[in-house]
Write an enzyme that holds these catalytic residues in place. Structure first.
Site, PDB file in Angstrom:
ATOM      1  N   SER A   1      50.763  38.264  48.033  1.00  0.00           N
ATOM      2  CA  SER A   1      50.984  37.436  46.796  1.00  0.00           C
ATOM      3  C   SER A   1      52.523  37.785  46.257  1.00  0.00           C
ATOM      4  CB  SER A   1      50.027  37.588  45.500  1.00  0.00           C
ATOM      5  OG  SER A   1      50.037  36.853  44.653  1.00  0.00           O
TER       6      SER A   1
ATOM      7  N   ASP B   1      43.187  29.179  49.225  1.00  0.00           N
ATOM      8  CA  ASP B   1      44.059  29.941  48.207  1.00  0.00           C
ATOM      9  C   ASP B   1      44.806  28.981  47.609  1.00  0.00           C
ATOM     10  OD1 ASP B   1      45.472  31.714  46.807  1.00  0.00           O
ATOM     11  OD2 ASP B   1      46.789  32.364  48.287  1.00  0.00           O
TER      12      ASP B   1
ATOM     13  N   HIS C   1      43.117  34.235  49.206  1.00  0.00           N
ATOM     14  CA  HIS C   1      44.435  34.888  48.889  1.00  0.00           C
ATOM     15  C   HIS C   1      44.480  36.204  49.559  1.00  0.00           C
ATOM     16  CE1 HIS C   1      47.834  34.833  46.281  1.00  0.00           C
ATOM     17  NE2 HIS C   1      47.705  36.012  45.737  1.00  0.00           N
TER      18      HIS C   1
END
EC number: 3.4.-.-
Length: 507
Positions: free
Chosen positions: A172, A439, A466
């Site tokens: 991320s 995601d 994710h």
């Protein structure tokens, strides 16, 4: 990112300022053995300059790290996690791929915390109280911390590591940092695994501002949800909220905490946002086995949630109940909660487990301005809150940070793209960008297809949420993620060999 908070959610909510406890240090290097789950590490602190780019003062702070050398052999690589927007423990627990690699590579495992998160508070309890302090929270300052950290580990902490290869890992926002770490400091970092990194999600990146909710909606529809069921649910909530009896019904149905009872028809806004946030977060953590990264969830939670909304409800009450079952699965799958606190101004959000609720909002109010909103049908099954505008977002930032002397000029929509590249990374090398089709953050990823450009690899996990590939090996892993991790392992071994070859050349 990594683990990110939706900007659309932030616009609609505020959070309480949280002052964090000071790290307990002894002679600037407090350390002790800790373990999280099956992972064991030494926790310590190193001294880092508060401003590594200026020569006006010598102020320092204690930067926290985790270190494990159980499998390290002299000269082995350093697997380095670039900490992102939360306390370090959550990322150490959920980045099992690094721990799995350590025995095979004879590697040291290092996690370094991002400044202003967790226990790495440059101004201790005053870190969040004044813009003159919080202004030192930025991605570029954090990258400089990481560069300094590598030198600390190589020269002072890990024996025989002066010529060790350094491989950055991140997911991320942490994935963005790991990629930028390699790009900005290629003489320090030999390669990077950048998982679910929305490196092209800036104001000037030209991605659709509603792509996040488009992917959320696609994930739910593909998992068996009926679009009409969800859309009728929102309408039902609005209609029921118009009457005293309807609000009372919803208060009971949703088991709303006294702090977040619906008292007038406008209060339905925070309940709808609470449900929406749970769906947006659930799409991020849609893994094939039970997890507890953001919340305790079953395997394939989106599919499980859609069992409650496979057909449109026949009444307003039935439609409202369908949405309740979805939100209750996210926040209360274990059944431990007796009530739901849905008003985000008074309660934790879906991302509360990451800690430091104001750190990431501040970054999005300065350098990390990422347009994000929903546009409704046909793009998504939420309500329309597009377009995203800097002017509207600046109002949120002023509301949240004016007490610490923030002003609108600090919102710099072009800063992220200017610093790192808004649409291309021409100097990138030795990076694997992995993104999951499931995601929502993949919308701003490096590429939307499998591709190799020089030593930069883009890979898409069709069944991936994710940063799924960063998680540790699991008996219920998909065959796809096993292959992706194998590819990433081979890339890492190649980078390590290149480092050894180049080190020998200059001996």
């Amino acid at each position: 990112m990594n683990i990110f908070i939706s900007l659309a959610i932030l616009i609609a909510t505020t959070h309480c300022l949280t002052l964090l406890r000071d790290p307990v240090t002894q002679n600037g290097a407090s350390k002790f053995e800790k373990s999280i789950g099956k992972y064991k590490y030494e926790e310590g602190y190193l001294k880092a300059p508060i401003d590594p780019f200026a020569f006006t003062n010598d102020l320092e702070f204690d930067l926290r790290y985790f270190l494990n050398i159980d499998h390290y052999e002299t000269g082995g690589p350093i697997l380095f996690y670039t900490g992102n927007e939360g306390s370090l423990e959550a990322f150490a627990e959920n980045t099992g791929f690094m721990w799995d690699l350590a025995p095979e590579l004879k590697a040291a495992v290092v996690f370094v915390e991002h400044r202003f998160y967790g226990k790495s508070q440059p101004f201790k309890n005053e870190s969040y109280t004044d813009i003159r302090h919080l202004g030192y929270l930025s991605s570029q300052q954090a990258l400089a911390d990481f560069a300094l950290s590598v030198q600390f580990f190589k020269n002072e902490k890990i024996k025989g590591a002066q010529k060790s290869a350094v491989i950055a890992f991140g997911g991320s926002y942490g994935g963005m940092l790991s990629a930028w770490f390699r790009i900005k400091y290629p003489h320090i970092v030999d390669g990077a695994i950048a998982a679910s990194a929305p490196v092209f999600w800036f104001t000037d990146s030209n991605i659709p501002e509603d792509v996040y909710d488009f992917i959320v909606t696609r994930a739910f529809l593909d998992a068996g949800c009926n679009r009409k069921a969800i859309e009728k649910g929102w309408i039902a909530l609005d209609e029921l909220a118009k009457s005293d009896s309807g609000r009372q019904y919803l208060n009971v149905l949703y088991k709303l905490d006294p702090k977040s009872k619906l008292e007038n028809k406008d209060d339905i806004g925070f309940l709808k946002q609470y449900i929406r946030e749970s769906m947006e977060a659930m799409a991020m953590v849609n893994y094939p086995y039970p997890t507890s990264f953001l919340s305790s969830l079953p395997a394939w939670p989106v599919k499980e949630a859609c069992k409650s909304a496979s057909q449109p409800g026949k009444t307003q009450e039935e439609s409202a109940e369908q949405l309740y079952k979805i939100v209750n699965l996210y926040y209360n799958y274990t059944g431990d909660k007796s009530t739901h606190c849905a008003n985000a101004a008074k309660c934790d959000s879906a991302y509360g487990s990451l800690g430091d609720p104001l750190g990431w909002p501040f970054q999005t109010c300065t350098e990390m301005v990422m347009p994000l909103c929903g546009s409704g049908y046909p793009n998504d099954f939420f309500w329309k809150d597009c377009p995203f505008t800097s002017e509207k977002y600046a109002e949120f930032c002023m509301q949240t940070f004016s007490s610490i002397h923030y002003n609108k000029t600090l919102l710099r929509p072009l800063a992220g793209g200017l610093a790192f590249g808004a649409t291309s990374l021409p100097s990138a090398s030795n990076i694997v960008f992995s993104n999951g089709y499931l995601d929502p953050w993949s919308g701003g990823g490096y590429d939307h297809s499998d591709k190799v450009q020089g030593s930069v690899i883009s890979v898409i996990l069709k069944q991936g949420a994710h940063h799924y590939d960063l998680r540790g090996a699991h008996p219920q892993d998909t065959e796809e993620v096993k292959k992706v991790r194998a590819m990433e392992t081979q890339a890492i071994k190649k980078w390590i060999k290149e480092k050894a070859r180049n080190s020998w050349r200059y001996d």
